[in-house]
Enzyme design. Structure first.
Site, mmCIF file in Angstrom:
data_model
loop_
_atom_site.group_PDB
_atom_site.id
_atom_site.type_symbol
_atom_site.label_atom_id
_atom_site.label_comp_id
_atom_site.label_asym_id
_atom_site.label_seq_id
_atom_site.Cartn_x
_atom_site.Cartn_y
_atom_site.Cartn_z
ATOM 1 N N ARG A 147 0.864 -1.187 0.000
ATOM 2 C CA ARG A 147 0.000 0.000 0.000
ATOM 3 C C ARG A 147 0.897 1.232 0.000
ATOM 4 N NH1 ARG A 147 -4.045 2.335 4.738
ATOM 5 N NH2 ARG A 147 -2.240 3.609 5.242
ATOM 6 N N TYR A 159 -3.253 11.791 5.723
ATOM 7 C CA TYR A 159 -3.606 10.472 6.254
ATOM 8 C C TYR A 159 -2.584 9.440 5.756
ATOM 9 C CZ TYR A 159 -5.154 5.801 6.382
ATOM 10 O OH TYR A 159 -5.130 4.464 6.573
ATOM 11 N N ASP A 210 -5.108 3.843 -0.158
ATOM 12 C CA ASP A 210 -6.261 4.089 0.721
ATOM 13 C C ASP A 210 -6.660 5.564 0.638
ATOM 14 O OD1 ASP A 210 -8.161 4.146 2.716
ATOM 15 O OD2 ASP A 210 -6.893 3.197 4.243
ATOM 16 N N HIS A 212 -9.310 6.698 2.203
ATOM 17 C CA HIS A 212 -9.817 6.959 3.565
ATOM 18 C C HIS A 212 -11.047 7.876 3.575
ATOM 19 C CE1 HIS A 212 -9.051 6.942 8.008
ATOM 20 N NE2 HIS A 212 -8.531 5.780 7.691
ATOM 21 N N GLU A 236 -8.960 2.034 -2.022
ATOM 22 C CA GLU A 236 -9.720 1.715 -0.804
ATOM 23 C C GLU A 236 -10.560 2.891 -0.320
ATOM 24 O OE1 GLU A 236 -7.208 -0.152 2.060
ATOM 25 O OE2 GLU A 236 -8.291 0.696 3.755
ATOM 26 N N GLU A 262 -13.773 -1.484 6.160
ATOM 27 C CA GLU A 262 -13.114 -1.595 7.468
ATOM 28 C C GLU A 262 -13.965 -1.016 8.598
ATOM 29 O OE1 GLU A 262 -9.471 0.572 6.561
ATOM 30 O OE2 GLU A 262 -10.161 2.241 7.781
ATOM 31 N N ARG A 283 -13.603 -5.450 3.064
ATOM 32 C CA ARG A 283 -12.507 -5.336 4.041
ATOM 33 C C ARG A 283 -12.967 -5.437 5.491
ATOM 34 N NH1 ARG A 283 -9.495 -1.594 4.810
ATOM 35 N NH2 ARG A 283 -7.672 -2.895 5.082
ATOM 36 N N HIS A 312 -9.139 -5.884 6.989
ATOM 37 C CA HIS A 312 -8.445 -4.811 7.689
ATOM 38 C C HIS A 312 -7.466 -5.430 8.695
ATOM 39 C CE1 HIS A 312 -9.259 -1.092 10.497
ATOM 40 N NE2 HIS A 312 -8.154 -0.929 9.811
ATOM 41 N N GLU A 339 -4.413 -7.330 5.106
ATOM 42 C CA GLU A 339 -3.547 -6.215 5.495
ATOM 43 C C GLU A 339 -2.618 -6.657 6.629
ATOM 44 O OE1 GLU A 339 -5.689 -2.784 6.910
ATOM 45 O OE2 GLU A 339 -3.927 -1.493 6.787
ATOM 46 N N TRP A 402 -12.315 12.283 8.112
ATOM 47 C CA TRP A 402 -10.880 12.019 8.290
ATOM 48 C C TRP A 402 -10.480 10.770 7.528
ATOM 49 C CZ3 TRP A 402 -8.598 7.808 11.061
ATOM 50 C CH2 TRP A 402 -7.186 7.832 10.994
HETATM 51 C C1 GCO Z 1 -6.284 0.873 7.162
HETATM 52 C C2 GCO Z 1 -7.059 1.838 7.963
HETATM 53 C C3 GCO Z 1 -6.451 2.304 9.228
HETATM 54 C C4 GCO Z 1 -7.487 3.113 10.018
HETATM 55 C C5 GCO Z 1 -7.378 2.792 11.468
HETATM 56 C C6 GCO Z 1 -8.338 3.586 12.308
HETATM 57 O O1 GCO Z 1 -6.601 0.743 6.008
HETATM 58 O O2 GCO Z 1 -5.406 0.234 7.724
HETATM 59 O O3 GCO Z 1 -7.599 2.851 7.164
HETATM 60 O O4 GCO Z 1 -5.248 2.960 9.029
HETATM 61 O O5 GCO Z 1 -7.313 4.463 9.813
HETATM 62 O O6 GCO Z 1 -7.577 1.423 11.634
HETATM 63 O O7 GCO Z 1 -8.307 3.168 13.633
HETATM 64 MG MG MG Z 2 -8.208 1.871 5.338
#
Ligand code: GCO
Ligand code: MG
Length: 402
Positions: A147, A159, A210, A212, A236, A262, A283, A312, A339, A402
């Site tokens: 990733r 992020y 990702d 996010h 993602e 996730e 995920r 996740h 992951e 976020w």
């Molecule tokens: C990922 C996730 C994490 C989350 C986290 C939040 O893909 O691994 O996006 O980085 O941000 O699990 O608690």
């Molecule tokens: Mg993620």
């Protein structure tokens, strides 16, 4: 056999984790992960006040009945707090069943469907040169999938990018810190990162990114389209999944595969995305989606629609969750990727485990049960520290995802 005690252990070996330990009259114990990043004590209280008193004296072999009791039996159903609590109990009961049977849990789930669990690691850096070096490091370690996340020019913090040399950890303060996001700056930058990575590493390496949850559907469609030449394995969480129809719009514009889930807690969160084939990877994971029993159900539904798993596995999901996920990953027909972010060094010791990373593959434990435990004495040396996930704003100050 009867459940005689259930302990809730809150510990912070590098970051916060909540673990349940179910104790039976025969002395056999089982563990389950109940960690909900930034909301740990809410789950601990739900377990202590509302779940554990009702389970003492029950037969630990009745996994499905216990799941139904905690899910259907609660008038106020679903949601992350409730489903993490159910997940922890369910996982611990599978651990006990494996120990009673003398078999690793994956054998109870139908046995091996593959030789090992392909994992993806995290390469992140503020700069493109920095992330090229990080991807190279992962390739040397044997990872077959990586990733890739970088900083975005003009934005102070992004992020998925670590500060300094420390491992990435978003829950960085007791009260949420704030960062600024700009879709324009982000969309301008990301394709150039993947152009460089694909040119440097060739066609074989699986690449992931990702988003996010930070784009609108049409922005995500543009990103997916602009990434098509670089052949991503997945993009993602391009948009928040509260509006599954947003994914229809993305699908109309791009063939970049999509991974979501996730933050899902139940099969109902995933149902439309799966049955309308709006995503390619689901995920959801053991701790946030109701344990081994329920996650299997989500993956079985996904299998009917050619959607593969991509559980996740961030560091805020404990080694207990990862151990459980590996037993599922090994035994389902529609596994995609797992992951693997690793855990802080002290957490590796607090949760003794026998799963192992070999090149780009993780292998679950061959011990009876899950093959993971919690060292409660060691855990007690790392007291809980309040830590929240950050919030994000747009450049004009509007609160964003976020
Ligand atoms: C990922 C996730 C994490 C989350 C986290 C939040 O893909 O691994 O996006 O980085 O941000 O699990 O608690
Ligand atoms: Mg993620």
């Amino acid at each position: 056999m009867r459940i005689v005690d259930i302990r809730v252990i809150v510990t912070s070996p590098g970051r916060n984790y909540v673990t349940v330990k179910v104790v039976t009259d025969g002395g056999i114990t089982g563990v389950g992960d109940a960690t909900l990043n930034g909301r740990e004590l809410a789950v601990a209280a739900y377990l202590t006040e509302h779940v554990i008193p009702a389970l003492i004296g029950r037969d630990p072999a009745r996994i499905e009945d216990t799941w139904q009791y905690l899910y259907r039996g609660a008038y106020w159903r679903r949601g992350p707090v409730t489903m993490c609590a159910i997940a922890a109990i369910d996982t611990a009961l599978w651990d006990i069943k494996g120990k009673v049977a003398g078999l690793p849990v994956y054998q109870l789930l139908g046995g091996r469907c593959r030789d090992g669990v392909t994992v993806y690691g995290h390469a992140n850096a503020e700069t493109v040169d920095g992330v090229v070096a990080e991807v190279a490091r992962h390739v040397e370690l044997g990872y077959r999938a990586v990733r890739v996340q970088t900083g975005v020019p003009g934005l102070a913090k992004t992020y998925g990018v670590s500060s300094g040399d420390r491992p990435y950890e978003p829950a960085d303060a007791a009260v949420p810190t704030e960062s600024v996001f700009s879709a324009r700056r982000y969309l301008d930058h990301v394709p150039s990162v993947f152009r460089r990575i694909r040119a440097e590493f060739g066609p074989d390496l699986m690449l992931l990114h990702d988003v996010h949850h930070r784009l609108t559907p049409i922005e995500a469609a543009r990103l997916g389209k602009s990434l098509e030449p670089y052949d991503l394995t997945w993009m993602e969480d391009p948009v928040p999944a509260e509006l599954p129809a947003g994914y229809r719009l993305i699908r109309q514009h791009t063939t970049t595969p999509i991974a979501v889930g996730e933050v899902f807690n139940s099969i109902w969160d995933a149902q439309q995305l799966i049955t309308e084939q709006l995503i390619d990877y689901i995920r959801a994971t053991v701790v946030h989606a109701g344990g081994i029993t329920h996650l299997r159900r989500i993956f079985d539904l996904a299998n009917l629609y050619d959607v593969r798993s991509g559980s996740h596995g961030a560091s805020d999901l404990s080694p207990v969750c990862l151990a459980a996920a590996l037993h599922i990953d090994l035994s389902i027909p529609n596994f995609g990727l797992q992951e693997h972010m690793g855990h802080p060094e002290p957490a590796e010791a607090v949760f003794p485990h026998t799963y192992r990373l070999d090149g780009g593959y993780l292998h679950p434990s061959e011990e009876p049960g899950l093959g993971v435990d919690i060292d409660e004495e060691l855990a007690a040396r790392y007291p809980y520290r309040p830590a929240s996930l950050p919030v994000s704003r747009l450049e004009d100050g509007t609160l964003h995802n976020w």
